[in-house]
Enzyme design. Structure first.
Site, PDB file in Angstrom:
ATOM      1  CG  HIS A  93      -1.881   1.101   1.263  1.00 21.24           C
ATOM      2  ND1 HIS A  93      -2.217   1.743   2.417  1.00 21.24           N
ATOM      3  CD2 HIS A  93      -2.605   1.694   0.279  1.00 21.24           C
ATOM      4  CE1 HIS A  93      -3.112   2.683   2.154  1.00 21.24           C
ATOM      5  NE2 HIS A  93      -3.355   2.668   0.854  1.00 21.24           N
ATOM      6  CG  HIS A 115       8.175  17.390 -16.366  1.00 16.61           C
ATOM      7  ND1 HIS A 115       7.535  16.177 -16.523  1.00 16.61           N
ATOM      8  CD2 HIS A 115       9.377  17.256 -16.990  1.00 16.61           C
ATOM      9  CE1 HIS A 115       8.312  15.347 -17.198  1.00 16.61           C
ATOM     10  NE2 HIS A 115       9.438  15.978 -17.485  1.00 16.61           N
ATOM     11  CE1 TYR A 123       6.571  18.309 -19.565  1.00 11.37           C
ATOM     12  CE2 TYR A 123       5.564  19.003 -21.628  1.00 11.37           C
ATOM     13  CZ  TYR A 123       6.493  19.189 -20.627  1.00 11.37           C
ATOM     14  OH  TYR A 123       7.355  20.263 -20.688  1.00 11.37           O
ATOM     15  CG  ASN A 160       6.180  11.018 -18.253  1.00  4.99           C
ATOM     16  OD1 ASN A 160       6.703  10.090 -18.854  1.00  4.99           O
ATOM     17  ND2 ASN A 160       6.480  12.280 -18.480  1.00  4.99           N
TER      18      ASN A 160
END
Length: 134
Positions: A20, A101, A123, A125
């Site tokens: 977790h 970013h 980007y 991601n």
């Protein structure tokens, strides 16, 4: 033989070992991988495999509590964003946290692994934060 779509041994091992709050990053071909973080390199050629395909397969085995994106993905609006929004709408990836970013790259230092795709749209991601199934 496994019944689920995820056949990559290294990626399946990482997902099976998550607890977790652990983080798995799925990144485009240009995302830097911090030293000491496991790289699972799936990239074959530009666009193969694409971000969305990898994300869907990872989600076939990974329970996700929430996800993190770089703010810049909103303005750049790569095709990956549409898939992320669709999955968020389905409840598959939980709520979203936005970082710059630069902050996203710092977060990658905490990842159990970074999965490199062949995606070449900037980007594309996502950081997936593991949840629990109970």
């Amino acid at each position: 033989m496994k019944k689920t779509p995820l056949l990559n041994i290294a990626l399946s091992r990482v997902v099976a070992g998550l607890g977790h709050g652990d983080i798995v990053v799925i990144g485009d071909a240009g995302l830097p991988v911090p030293p000491g973080v496991e790289l699972i390199d799936l990239a074959l050629t530009p666009g193969i495999p694409d971000f969305a395909s990898v994300l869907r397969v990872v989600l076939s085995e990974m329970q996700v509590e929430r996800h993190v994106l770089a703010e810049e993905i909103i303005q750049a609006a790569p095709p990956a964003l549409a898939e992320v929004e669709r999955l968020r709408g389905e409840g598959a990836i939980g709520p979203c946290q936005l970082l710059t970013h630069a902050e996203f790259k710092v977060l990658c230092q905490q990842a159990r692994a970074v999965v490199r795709t062949g995606e070449c749209k900037p980007y594309s991601n996502i950081a997936l934060v593991a949840g629990v199934t109970f």
